[in-house]
Design a protein around this motif. Structure first.
Motif, PDB file in Angstrom:
ATOM      1  N   ASN A 123       0.809  -1.215   0.000  1.00 35.01           N
ATOM      2  CA  ASN A 123       0.000   0.000   0.000  1.00 35.01           C
ATOM      3  C   ASN A 123       0.841   1.264   0.000  1.00 35.01           C
ATOM      4  O   ASN A 123       0.504   2.234  -0.680  1.00 35.01           O
ATOM      5  CB  ASN A 123      -0.965  -0.009   1.184  1.00 35.01           C
ATOM      6  CG  ASN A 123      -2.174  -0.882   0.904  1.00 35.01           C
ATOM      7  OD1 ASN A 123      -2.907  -0.647  -0.053  1.00 35.01           O
ATOM      8  ND2 ASN A 123      -2.362  -1.907   1.696  1.00 35.01           N
TER       9      ASN A 123
ATOM     10  N   VAL B 177      -5.997  11.063 -13.985  1.00 37.47           N
ATOM     11  CA  VAL B 177      -6.845  10.688 -12.849  1.00 37.47           C
ATOM     12  C   VAL B 177      -7.255  11.942 -12.080  1.00 37.47           C
ATOM     13  O   VAL B 177      -8.429  12.142 -11.751  1.00 37.47           O
ATOM     14  CB  VAL B 177      -6.113   9.698 -11.914  1.00 37.47           C
ATOM     15  CG1 VAL B 177      -6.824   9.599 -10.566  1.00 37.47           C
ATOM     16  CG2 VAL B 177      -6.004   8.329 -12.555  1.00 37.47           C
TER      17      VAL B 177
ATOM     18  N   PHE C 262     -15.470   7.868  -9.926  1.00 37.16           N
ATOM     19  CA  PHE C 262     -14.503   6.784 -10.172  1.00 37.16           C
ATOM     20  C   PHE C 262     -13.079   7.334 -10.176  1.00 37.16           C
ATOM     21  O   PHE C 262     -12.142   6.653  -9.758  1.00 37.16           O
ATOM     22  CB  PHE C 262     -14.816   6.038 -11.480  1.00 37.16           C
ATOM     23  CG  PHE C 262     -14.173   6.620 -12.703  1.00 37.16           C
ATOM     24  CD1 PHE C 262     -14.735   7.704 -13.356  1.00 37.16           C
ATOM     25  CD2 PHE C 262     -12.980   6.091 -13.194  1.00 37.16           C
ATOM     26  CE1 PHE C 262     -14.136   8.253 -14.480  1.00 37.16           C
ATOM     27  CE2 PHE C 262     -12.369   6.630 -14.319  1.00 37.16           C
ATOM     28  CZ  PHE C 262     -12.949   7.723 -14.962  1.00 37.16           C
TER      29      PHE C 262
ATOM     30  N   ASN D 246      -4.591   8.451  -5.116  1.00 37.12           N
ATOM     31  CA  ASN D 246      -3.945   7.771  -3.986  1.00 37.12           C
ATOM     32  C   ASN D 246      -2.875   8.670  -3.385  1.00 37.12           C
ATOM     33  O   ASN D 246      -1.737   8.697  -3.836  1.00 37.12           O
ATOM     34  CB  ASN D 246      -3.338   6.448  -4.478  1.00 37.12           C
ATOM     35  CG  ASN D 246      -2.790   5.612  -3.344  1.00 37.12           C
ATOM     36  OD1 ASN D 246      -2.640   6.102  -2.227  1.00 37.12           O
ATOM     37  ND2 ASN D 246      -2.490   4.362  -3.639  1.00 37.12           N
TER      38      ASN D 246
ATOM     39  N   PHE E 181      -0.895   9.325 -16.699  1.00 37.33           N
ATOM     40  CA  PHE E 181      -2.061   8.675 -16.092  1.00 37.33           C
ATOM     41  C   PHE E 181      -2.430   9.354 -14.780  1.00 37.33           C
ATOM     42  O   PHE E 181      -3.599   9.588 -14.488  1.00 37.33           O
ATOM     43  CB  PHE E 181      -1.788   7.178 -15.849  1.00 37.33           C
ATOM     44  CG  PHE E 181      -2.130   6.317 -17.037  1.00 37.33           C
ATOM     45  CD1 PHE E 181      -3.436   6.246 -17.501  1.00 37.33           C
ATOM     46  CD2 PHE E 181      -1.153   5.575 -17.688  1.00 37.33           C
ATOM     47  CE1 PHE E 181      -3.758   5.450 -18.600  1.00 37.33           C
ATOM     48  CE2 PHE E 181      -1.466   4.787 -18.781  1.00 37.33           C
ATOM     49  CZ  PHE E 181      -2.765   4.710 -19.248  1.00 37.33           C
ATOM     50  N   ARG E 182      -1.422   9.639 -13.971  1.00 40.85           N
ATOM     51  CA  ARG E 182      -1.675  10.281 -12.683  1.00 40.85           C
ATOM     52  C   ARG E 182      -2.425  11.607 -12.880  1.00 40.85           C
ATOM     53  O   ARG E 182      -3.451  11.864 -12.249  1.00 40.85           O
ATOM     54  CB  ARG E 182      -0.336  10.511 -11.971  1.00 40.85           C
ATOM     55  CG  ARG E 182      -0.376  10.673 -10.480  1.00 40.85           C
ATOM     56  CD  ARG E 182      -0.663  12.068  -9.977  1.00 40.85           C
ATOM     57  NE  ARG E 182       0.124  13.136 -10.549  1.00 40.85           N
ATOM     58  CZ  ARG E 182       1.248  13.636 -10.040  1.00 40.85           C
ATOM     59  NH1 ARG E 182       1.753  13.109  -8.947  1.00 40.85           N
ATOM     60  NH2 ARG E 182       1.852  14.656 -10.616  1.00 40.85           N
TER      61      ARG E 182
ATOM     62  N   ASP F  44       4.127   5.482  -5.630  1.00 43.52           N
ATOM     63  CA  ASP F  44       4.164   5.468  -7.092  1.00 43.52           C
ATOM     64  C   ASP F  44       3.157   6.443  -7.694  1.00 43.52           C
ATOM     65  O   ASP F  44       3.389   7.018  -8.757  1.00 43.52           O
ATOM     66  CB  ASP F  44       3.906   4.052  -7.624  1.00 43.52           C
ATOM     67  CG  ASP F  44       5.130   3.160  -7.446  1.00 43.52           C
ATOM     68  OD1 ASP F  44       6.224   3.704  -7.184  1.00 43.52           O
ATOM     69  OD2 ASP F  44       4.993   1.927  -7.556  1.00 43.52           O
ATOM     70  N   PHE F  45       2.041   6.633  -7.026  1.00 42.59           N
ATOM     71  CA  PHE F  45       1.055   7.590  -7.525  1.00 42.59           C
ATOM     72  C   PHE F  45       1.542   9.020  -7.287  1.00 42.59           C
ATOM     73  O   PHE F  45       1.449   9.882  -8.150  1.00 42.59           O
ATOM     74  CB  PHE F  45      -0.293   7.372  -6.831  1.00 42.59           C
ATOM     75  CG  PHE F  45      -1.419   8.152  -7.457  1.00 42.59           C
ATOM     76  CD1 PHE F  45      -2.142   7.623  -8.515  1.00 42.59           C
ATOM     77  CD2 PHE F  45      -1.732   9.430  -7.012  1.00 42.59           C
ATOM     78  CE1 PHE F  45      -3.167   8.350  -9.115  1.00 42.59           C
ATOM     79  CE2 PHE F  45      -2.753  10.170  -7.604  1.00 42.59           C
ATOM     80  CZ  PHE F  45      -3.479   9.626  -8.660  1.00 42.59           C
TER      81      PHE F  45
ATOM     82  N   ALA G 159     -11.780   7.674  -6.646  1.00 40.86           N
ATOM     83  CA  ALA G 159     -11.373   6.395  -6.046  1.00 40.86           C
ATOM     84  C   ALA G 159      -9.958   6.016  -6.464  1.00 40.86           C
ATOM     85  O   ALA G 159      -9.292   5.249  -5.778  1.00 40.86           O
ATOM     86  CB  ALA G 159     -12.357   5.300  -6.442  1.00 40.86           C
ATOM     87  N   LEU G 160      -9.513   6.556  -7.602  1.00 38.95           N
ATOM     88  CA  LEU G 160      -8.175   6.212  -8.083  1.00 38.95           C
ATOM     89  C   LEU G 160      -7.086   7.119  -7.516  1.00 38.95           C
ATOM     90  O   LEU G 160      -5.908   6.796  -7.587  1.00 38.95           O
ATOM     91  CB  LEU G 160      -8.142   6.259  -9.614  1.00 38.95           C
ATOM     92  CG  LEU G 160      -8.830   5.085 -10.340  1.00 38.95           C
ATOM     93  CD1 LEU G 160      -9.131   5.448 -11.791  1.00 38.95           C
ATOM     94  CD2 LEU G 160      -7.975   3.829 -10.274  1.00 38.95           C
TER      95      LEU G 160
ATOM     96  N   ARG H 162      -2.970   5.663   1.803  1.00 38.15           N
ATOM     97  CA  ARG H 162      -4.122   4.910   2.319  1.00 38.15           C
ATOM     98  C   ARG H 162      -3.865   4.690   3.796  1.00 38.15           C
ATOM     99  O   ARG H 162      -2.900   4.015   4.173  1.00 38.15           O
ATOM    100  CB  ARG H 162      -4.257   3.570   1.604  1.00 38.15           C
ATOM    101  CG  ARG H 162      -4.373   3.647   0.089  1.00 38.15           C
ATOM    102  CD  ARG H 162      -5.634   4.347  -0.351  1.00 38.15           C
ATOM    103  NE  ARG H 162      -5.851   4.231  -1.803  1.00 38.15           N
ATOM    104  CZ  ARG H 162      -6.635   5.065  -2.477  1.00 38.15           C
ATOM    105  NH1 ARG H 162      -7.236   6.073  -1.877  1.00 38.15           N
ATOM    106  NH2 ARG H 162      -6.810   4.896  -3.780  1.00 38.15           N
ATOM    107  N   LEU H 163      -4.728   5.253   4.617  1.00 45.98           N
ATOM    108  CA  LEU H 163      -4.519   5.230   6.060  1.00 45.98           C
ATOM    109  C   LEU H 163      -4.359   3.813   6.597  1.00 45.98           C
ATOM    110  O   LEU H 163      -5.084   2.905   6.219  1.00 45.98           O
ATOM    111  CB  LEU H 163      -5.696   5.912   6.748  1.00 45.98           C
ATOM    112  CG  LEU H 163      -5.549   5.985   8.264  1.00 45.98           C
ATOM    113  CD1 LEU H 163      -4.517   7.016   8.654  1.00 45.98           C
ATOM    114  CD2 LEU H 163      -6.880   6.289   8.905  1.00 45.98           C
TER     115      LEU H 163
ATOM    116  N   ARG I 242       2.353   1.667  -3.492  1.00 47.81           N
ATOM    117  CA  ARG I 242       1.350   2.158  -4.449  1.00 47.81           C
ATOM    118  C   ARG I 242       1.131   3.661  -4.277  1.00 47.81           C
ATOM    119  O   ARG I 242       1.046   4.394  -5.260  1.00 47.81           O
ATOM    120  CB  ARG I 242       0.035   1.412  -4.240  1.00 47.81           C
ATOM    121  CG  ARG I 242       0.072   0.003  -4.789  1.00 47.81           C
ATOM    122  CD  ARG I 242      -1.204  -0.741  -4.441  1.00 47.81           C
ATOM    123  NE  ARG I 242      -1.293  -1.989  -5.180  1.00 47.81           N
ATOM    124  CZ  ARG I 242      -2.343  -2.804  -5.113  1.00 47.81           C
ATOM    125  NH1 ARG I 242      -3.372  -2.504  -4.356  1.00 47.81           N
ATOM    126  NH2 ARG I 242      -2.356  -3.919  -5.835  1.00 47.81           N
TER     127      ARG I 242
END
Ligand SMILES: Cc1cc2nc3c(=O)[nH]c(=O)nc-3n(C[C@H](O)[C@H](O)[C@H](O)COP(=O)(O)OP(=O)(O)OC[C@H]3O[C@@H](n4cnc5c(N)ncnc54)[C@H](O)[C@@H]3O)c2cc1C
Lengths: 558, 74
Positions: free
Chosen positions: A365, A387, A396, A402, A383-384, A371-372, A399-400, A405-406, A368
């Protein structure tokens, strides 16, 4: 020194072994009194074990490190006697805002889930957490805390670990049956034993600044992608206690850390970010490079690694100290059973397996998120940015996004300690074998409380009932019988209605049915909970033999 | 068929304990598929991917809507 915080100075006492020249023999040593070593000492003390805790320093974490402590960590801290202090001093935040270039693309409101004792997270500087843990440890005579005692060599021979400890008055030797290495990311013990830690360094640098705001500023989390005041990079602003705000500037790999740290370079960055008119004072600045790595296994004979010594993640998602506290929680009861001869040493292999499973989830996590936040290629950046552009208008896309993520606890669904559901027992909730238990409000003897505070530190059989008066004698006898035998199981009846249960069995009332709903329980449903509050097994009916064999499975005695 | 703009990722046989996981699973897969490609190769990969997915969606009304939203944000 900081303006908002005075570092405590813990007292060094000359160890008696220096004058006597005798070797100190103890069953258990913890090296490192960071948050994780302190937690381990407290956990082991609550298991009834005496602990020698050594730390080379005499104060708490210096500067700005851990900020965000998540619900599961707060629940564990309750058992170490500091949950209330951390929550009272910490600040809660619910609103997060995400910016892309000039504009806010969206915001979210993390309304705390109702009917949980602890919020999703609180923000608090790490030094406060350590100060509270150290005070809790100091209040327990079974924990001997030796500050400014540095371990300089370690040798494993058979069932004994021999440590050489350095103090300002000279050296002494300690012999111990068990060594818990909580000596941080650089872990001298890991190095002295020649053990490897594998993973990667993120080729990026971050400037960490703590600033004290002079005027009101919202208690929110702000995250910028590619902002005009810091083009091409990301910036995070987070509220901490005492009006201290933490700012993380992504610098890029080519940045010169010494230059970046200089006030004449830091101040203009922050001014540009806040707008010139806001007054603030700089409290702390440092530059970090993050690592993502872990040891191949966390237990090596009678030396056991926990916290940053065993695994490190990037800080996106606040998984470092949070997961270290869960290591302590996972280890304490297992070590106690092994030391007492009630479980084979193989139970400690399950510590390694389960915490590696959790560490890999944390690494995944946080990688990820990294990387975002810091795309590694042109297409990844495209892509980033796409988004972020879509996130403004479309769910949607949000949701992508990032930006971290806690930290949430791992569902140990693959653990060899779990007893799978019986074929006929259908459940439709998240409380699967291996799940960290969900909290719920309960009433005991007319007093409001929380389920998670009623269990833990030992096995519990949670028996769901409708009307406690209706429990028949056979059920009461079966439940009572659980507390006998080698590994006792505490029976705990939880009922929808009030009333009393016979046979001196502890009893909780689930007046609004929150627990029954979260555990998808019917009258007669039984959950076997581990001492670390994970689900070991569950059934639709009470069967003492099944509970005993699930306990045997959960303790490697099967 | 209206274009679905709500979160919609999932994988058969997989149980999710955190809401963010399916979207993150997809995103990682997407970025990993581009690993070690040149910019030109990535562009080609993206074009092939769009064609594959467009054929899978099939409904030209839906695709028209998606194309419109995609174009508006550029
Ligand atoms: C910028 C940044 C932000 C972070 N944000 C978060 C966050 O929001 N949430 C979160 O949960 N985590 C966060 N972390 C991670 C967190 O700080 C660490 O995971 C945590 O400190 C690890 O605790 P530990 O007890 O394992 O190790 P440490 O805190 O490093 O403690 C190790 C202890 O061992 C002692 N020691 C070392 N060698 C010896 C020796 N030879 N003899 C005796 N004693 C020794 C040291 O004195 C020290 O006290 C962040 C980290 C950084 C750098």
């Amino acid at each position: 020194m900081l303006k908002t915080y005075n570092y405590p100075k813990f007292e060094y006492r000359r160890p008696p072994e220096i004058a006597s020249g005798k070797t100190l023999k103890v069953p258990l040593v913890v090296v490192g009194a960071g948050p994780v070593g302190l937690a381990a000492a407290l956990d082991l003390q609550q298991q009834g074990l005496p602990v020698l805790l050594l730390d080379e320093d005499d104060t708490v974490s210096i500067g700005s490190r851990g900020v965000c402590y998540a619900k599961r960590a707060l629940e564990i801290l309750d058992r170490y006697g500091v949950g209330d202090a951390v929550c009272a001093k910490g600040v809660s935040w619910n609103v997060g805002r995400t910016f892309f270039r000039e504009e806010e693309v969206y915001n979210f409101n993390l309304v705390p889930e109702p009917d949980h004792h602890r919020p999703g997270m609180v923000n608090l500087q790490q030094y406060y957490l350590e100060e509270y843990l150290a005070a809790s440890a100091a209040a327990r005579p079974e924990i001997e805390l030796r500050w400014r005692n540095k371990v300089v060599s370690v040798a494993q021979n058979g069932r004994t670990v021999t440590l050489k400890v350095e103090t300002e008055d000279g050296f002494y030797t300690v012999e111990t049956d068990w060594l818990i290495a909580a000596d941080g990311a650089r872990s001298p013990i890991r190095r002295m034993l020649g053990l490897e830690v594998e993973g990667k360094i993120f080729m990026d640098r971050f400037l960490i600044a703590d600033v004290v705001m002079k005027a009101e500023f919202p208690s929110e989390r702000w995250f910028w992608f590619d902002p005009p005041f810091h083009p091409g990079q990301s910036v995070l602003l987070h509220r901490q206690t005492d009006s201290v705000y933490r700012i993380d500037f992504q610098l890029g790999w080519d940045a010169d850390p010494e230059q970046a740290k200089k006030p004449e370079n830091v101040l203009p960055r922050i001014k540009a970010m806040l707008g010139d008119e806001r007054e603030f004072e700089l409290e702390w600045v440092s530059v970090y490079t993050f690592q993502c790595r872990r040891m191949g296994r966390f237990n090596h004979g009678n030396v056991i690694f926990i916290g940053d010594a065993a695994h490190q993640v990037s800080p996106f998602g606040a998984r470092g100290a949070n997961s270290g506290l869960q290591d302590a929680d996972n280890l304490g009861w297992k070590l106690k059973l092994v030391i007492s001869g009630l479980a084979p040493a193989a139970l400690l292999d399950s510590y390694s397996e389960e915490r590696i499973y959790a560490a890999d989830e944390n690494l995944l996590n946080s990688t990820r998120s990294t990387d975002f936040i810091t795309p590694k290629s042109k297409v990844s950046r495209t892509f980033r940015n796409a988004v972020l552009g879509l996130a403004k208008d479309h769910a949607f896309g949000r949701a992508l996004v990032n930006s971290g993520r806690l930290s949430v606890p791992a569902f140990l669904t693959t653990s060899s300690l779990n007893t799978p559901d019986c074929a006929g027992d259908a459940f439709s909730c998240r409380m699967v074998p291996g799940a960290p238990m969900d909290d719920a409000p309960v009433v005991e003897n007319g007093v409001d409380g929380w389920l998670h505070n009623k269990v833990g530190q030992r096995f519990t059989a949670l028996y769901f009932a409708d009307d406690p008066q209706q429990l028949d004698a056979a059920t009461i006898e079966a439940l009572s019988s659980l507390s006998c035998g080698g590994i006792a199981v505490q029976p705990l009846v939880i009922s929808r209605r009030e009333g009393s249960v016979g046979g001196n069995i502890q009893h909780l009332v689930d007046a609004r049915g929150v627990a029954a709903r979260r555990y998808d329980a019917q009258p007669g449903t039984v959950y076997l909970l581990r001492p670390d509050q994970h689900v070991a097994a569950r059934w639709r009916g009470l069967d003492v033999a099944k509970i005993k064999s699930a306990v045997a499975k959960a303790t490697c005695n099967a | 068929m209206a274009l679905n703009l709500n979160p919609n990722f999932s994988e058969a046989g997989k149980r999710y304990f955190n809401a963010y996981t399916p979207a993150d699973d997809f995103y990682e897969l997407l970025i990993n598929t581009h690993r070690d490609l040149s910019d030109e190769q990535s562009e080609l990969l993206n074009a092939r991917l769009i064609l594959l997915l467009a054929n899978h969606v099939g409904d030209i009304g839906t695709l028209r809507e998606a194309l419109k939203i995609a174009r508006e944000g550029v």
